[in-house]
Design a protein around this motif. Structure first.
Motif, PDB file in Angstrom:
ATOM      1  N   SER A   1      84.547  20.644   7.897  1.00  0.00           N
ATOM      2  CA  SER A   1      84.856  20.000   6.630  1.00  0.00           C
ATOM      3  C   SER A   1      84.371  20.880   5.468  1.00  0.00           C
ATOM      4  O   SER A   1      84.831  22.008   5.318  1.00  0.00           O
ATOM      5  CB  SER A   1      84.252  18.596   6.610  1.00  0.00           C
ATOM      6  OG  SER A   1      84.851  17.799   5.623  1.00  0.00           O
ATOM      7  N   ALA A   2      83.419  20.409   4.664  1.00  0.00           N
ATOM      8  CA  ALA A   2      82.881  21.278   3.616  1.00  0.00           C
ATOM      9  C   ALA A   2      82.281  22.539   4.217  1.00  0.00           C
ATOM     10  O   ALA A   2      82.343  23.618   3.619  1.00  0.00           O
ATOM     11  CB  ALA A   2      81.827  20.532   2.810  1.00  0.00           C
ATOM     12  N   GLY A   3      81.702  22.422   5.411  1.00  0.00           N
ATOM     13  CA  GLY A   3      81.194  23.608   6.101  1.00  0.00           C
ATOM     14  C   GLY A   3      82.287  24.588   6.451  1.00  0.00           C
ATOM     15  O   GLY A   3      82.036  25.797   6.541  1.00  0.00           O
ATOM     16  N   GLY A   4      83.499  24.091   6.665  1.00  0.00           N
ATOM     17  CA  GLY A   4      84.631  24.984   6.892  1.00  0.00           C
ATOM     18  C   GLY A   4      84.933  25.834   5.674  1.00  0.00           C
ATOM     19  O   GLY A   4      85.218  27.027   5.787  1.00  0.00           O
ATOM     20  N   GLN A   5      84.867  25.206   4.497  1.00  0.00           N
ATOM     21  CA  GLN A   5      85.027  25.981   3.258  1.00  0.00           C
ATOM     22  C   GLN A   5      83.946  27.036   3.136  1.00  0.00           C
ATOM     23  O   GLN A   5      84.208  28.192   2.769  1.00  0.00           O
ATOM     24  CB  GLN A   5      85.006  25.034   2.055  1.00  0.00           C
ATOM     25  CG  GLN A   5      85.084  25.741   0.707  1.00  0.00           C
ATOM     26  CD  GLN A   5      83.706  26.035   0.088  1.00  0.00           C
ATOM     27  OE1 GLN A   5      82.705  25.373   0.420  1.00  0.00           O
ATOM     28  NE2 GLN A   5      83.659  27.009  -0.799  1.00  0.00           N
ATOM     29  N   LEU A   6      82.712  26.656   3.476  1.00  0.00           N
ATOM     30  CA  LEU A   6      81.591  27.573   3.284  1.00  0.00           C
ATOM     31  C   LEU A   6      81.675  28.783   4.201  1.00  0.00           C
ATOM     32  O   LEU A   6      81.424  29.913   3.775  1.00  0.00           O
ATOM     33  CB  LEU A   6      80.278  26.819   3.477  1.00  0.00           C
ATOM     34  CG  LEU A   6      79.978  25.781   2.379  1.00  0.00           C
ATOM     35  CD1 LEU A   6      78.883  24.822   2.823  1.00  0.00           C
ATOM     36  CD2 LEU A   6      79.595  26.471   1.074  1.00  0.00           C
ATOM     37  N   VAL A   7      82.046  28.580   5.476  1.00  0.00           N
ATOM     38  CA  VAL A   7      82.141  29.754   6.358  1.00  0.00           C
ATOM     39  C   VAL A   7      83.376  30.586   6.024  1.00  0.00           C
ATOM     40  O   VAL A   7      83.352  31.816   6.176  1.00  0.00           O
ATOM     41  CB  VAL A   7      82.105  29.374   7.851  1.00  0.00           C
ATOM     42  CG1 VAL A   7      80.772  28.723   8.200  1.00  0.00           C
ATOM     43  CG2 VAL A   7      83.275  28.505   8.263  1.00  0.00           C
TER      44      VAL A   7
ATOM     45  N   VAL B   1      77.825  25.388  10.178  1.00  0.00           N
ATOM     46  CA  VAL B   1      77.519  24.787   8.881  1.00  0.00           C
ATOM     47  C   VAL B   1      78.139  23.389   8.829  1.00  0.00           C
ATOM     48  O   VAL B   1      79.355  23.239   9.011  1.00  0.00           O
ATOM     49  CB  VAL B   1      78.043  25.657   7.729  1.00  0.00           C
ATOM     50  CG1 VAL B   1      77.658  25.051   6.378  1.00  0.00           C
ATOM     51  CG2 VAL B   1      77.502  27.083   7.840  1.00  0.00           C
ATOM     52  N   HIS B   2      77.311  22.390   8.570  1.00  0.00           N
ATOM     53  CA  HIS B   2      77.788  21.010   8.599  1.00  0.00           C
ATOM     54  C   HIS B   2      78.585  20.653   7.351  1.00  0.00           C
ATOM     55  O   HIS B   2      78.538  21.336   6.321  1.00  0.00           O
ATOM     56  CB  HIS B   2      76.608  20.044   8.771  1.00  0.00           C
ATOM     57  CG  HIS B   2      75.740  19.901   7.547  1.00  0.00           C
ATOM     58  ND1 HIS B   2      76.070  19.100   6.480  1.00  0.00           N
ATOM     59  CD2 HIS B   2      74.532  20.447   7.234  1.00  0.00           C
ATOM     60  CE1 HIS B   2      75.124  19.154   5.568  1.00  0.00           C
ATOM     61  NE2 HIS B   2      74.174  19.970   5.990  1.00  0.00           N
ATOM     62  N   GLY B   3      79.302  19.544   7.459  1.00  0.00           N
ATOM     63  CA  GLY B   3      80.081  19.036   6.341  1.00  0.00           C
ATOM     64  C   GLY B   3      79.400  17.860   5.663  1.00  0.00           C
ATOM     65  O   GLY B   3      78.200  17.670   5.748  1.00  0.00           O
ATOM     66  N   GLY B   4      80.233  17.040   4.987  1.00  0.00           N
ATOM     67  CA  GLY B   4      79.738  15.917   4.206  1.00  0.00           C
ATOM     68  C   GLY B   4      80.092  16.044   2.737  1.00  0.00           C
ATOM     69  O   GLY B   4      79.403  15.489   1.871  1.00  0.00           O
ATOM     70  N   TYR B   5      81.203  16.769   2.458  1.00  0.00           N
ATOM     71  CA  TYR B   5      81.657  16.969   1.075  1.00  0.00           C
ATOM     72  C   TYR B   5      80.580  17.564   0.178  1.00  0.00           C
ATOM     73  O   TYR B   5      80.509  17.271  -1.006  1.00  0.00           O
ATOM     74  CB  TYR B   5      82.188  15.661   0.478  1.00  0.00           C
ATOM     75  CG  TYR B   5      83.607  15.346   0.922  1.00  0.00           C
ATOM     76  CD1 TYR B   5      84.633  16.253   0.703  1.00  0.00           C
ATOM     77  CD2 TYR B   5      83.911  14.145   1.545  1.00  0.00           C
ATOM     78  CE1 TYR B   5      85.929  15.971   1.098  1.00  0.00           C
ATOM     79  CE2 TYR B   5      85.202  13.851   1.949  1.00  0.00           C
ATOM     80  CZ  TYR B   5      86.210  14.775   1.727  1.00  0.00           C
ATOM     81  OH  TYR B   5      87.492  14.507   2.126  1.00  0.00           O
TER      82      TYR B   5
END
Length: 271
Positions: A140-146, A72-76
């Motif tokens: 990044s934001a993808g880290g939060q999501l996973v 899952v990608h980031g980008g806030y």
């Protein structure tokens, strides 16, 4: 003591030649995706729901897949899409894992809680395409999501959740409350209730999922703090969690290891 929260979460001003990274990612991603398509080992823009951004790309290994990695990608939660990260699938693909990469609706069109549900839906659809164990990774934001998928009572459907075997948030954000002090919250629209509900560090983790929070040693102090925070809190709650600093890496190049099948990051995600 942090007094400027906008600067605490600002990566580009603290990375040399930061503006060169997005076109570099896009070029490498396009090359890798074209190679996999020409080999008949890529499926592009598979829908996982209604809406133009509810699409995922699936990259398959040359032989039978050992299992599925979802990145899952980031980008806030506000920028980018799946198309500029395709090259990060190479490490796992070369270790005989399939890799799914979803886009998702960006803020302000979606709130973070909505994006969380979209990622759960994307994982469930990808899981129908590839059998075996599932590993989750996000930047990044993808880290939060996973990481949200690894929380007790998380949004993943039971069938996909039972197949999850490990989670690797990379330079993630795990306590969202400080973001309410930033200008970007004008776009994200976080309030206290949502910030708490979507913060993995404030939730109880599943204790059957090994978690490694990777973070570059040269990242902003707040990203180091956040990764250490989730590992410490989740360890205290019975999870098998740790924080792993990647030496000499910053927020934009810490993900480079995903392209390398021999990197420790890839070896953890796709053994």
């Amino acid at each position: 003591m942090i007094s400027d929260w906008d600067d605490a979460y600002a990566n580009a001003p603290h990375i040399a030649d930061a503006d060169q990274f997005p076109p570099l990612w896009a070029g490498r991603a396009a090359e890798f995706a074209a190679q996999r398509r020409s080999a008949g080992r890529a499926e592009i823009d598979l829908p996982y729901g209604a809406g133009p951004r509810r699409r995922l790309d699936l990259f398959l290994p040359d032989g039978a897949a050992k299992g599925l990695v979802v990145f899952v990608h980031g980008g806030y939660w506000m920028r980018f899409d799946k198309s500029i990260w395709s090259h990060l699938a190479e490490g796992a693909v070369r270790r005989d894992w399939a890799v799914a990469m979803p886009s998702y609706t960006l803020a302000p069109a979606a709130r973070i809680r909505d994006i969380t549900l979209e990622i759960a839906a994307a994982i469930a659809v990808a899981a129908e395409c590839v059998g075996g164990p599932i590993a989750l990774a996000g930047h990044s934001a993808g880290g939060q999501l996973v990481a949200r998928m690894a929380c007790l009572g998380g949004p993943l459907p039971d069938a996909a959740r039972r197949r999850c075997v490990r989670v690797a948030p990379i330079s993630g954000l795990f306590d969202l409350r400080p973001l309410m002090k930033t200008r970007m919250n004008g776009t994200l629209g976080l309030d206290e209730a949502e910030a708490v509900a979507e913060s993995p560090a404030l939730a109880r983790p599943a204790t059957d999922l090994p978690v490694v929070a990777f973070v570059g040693s040269d990242e902003r102090p707040e990203f180091l703090r956040q990764s250490e925070l989730v590992a410490n809190v989740w360890t205290g709650l019975g999870a098998e969690a740790q924080c792993e600093q990647v030496s000499g890496r910053h927020h934009y190049d810490v993900i480079a290891g995903l392209s390398d099948p021999a990197s420790p990051m890839t070896a953890f995600i796709a053994p």
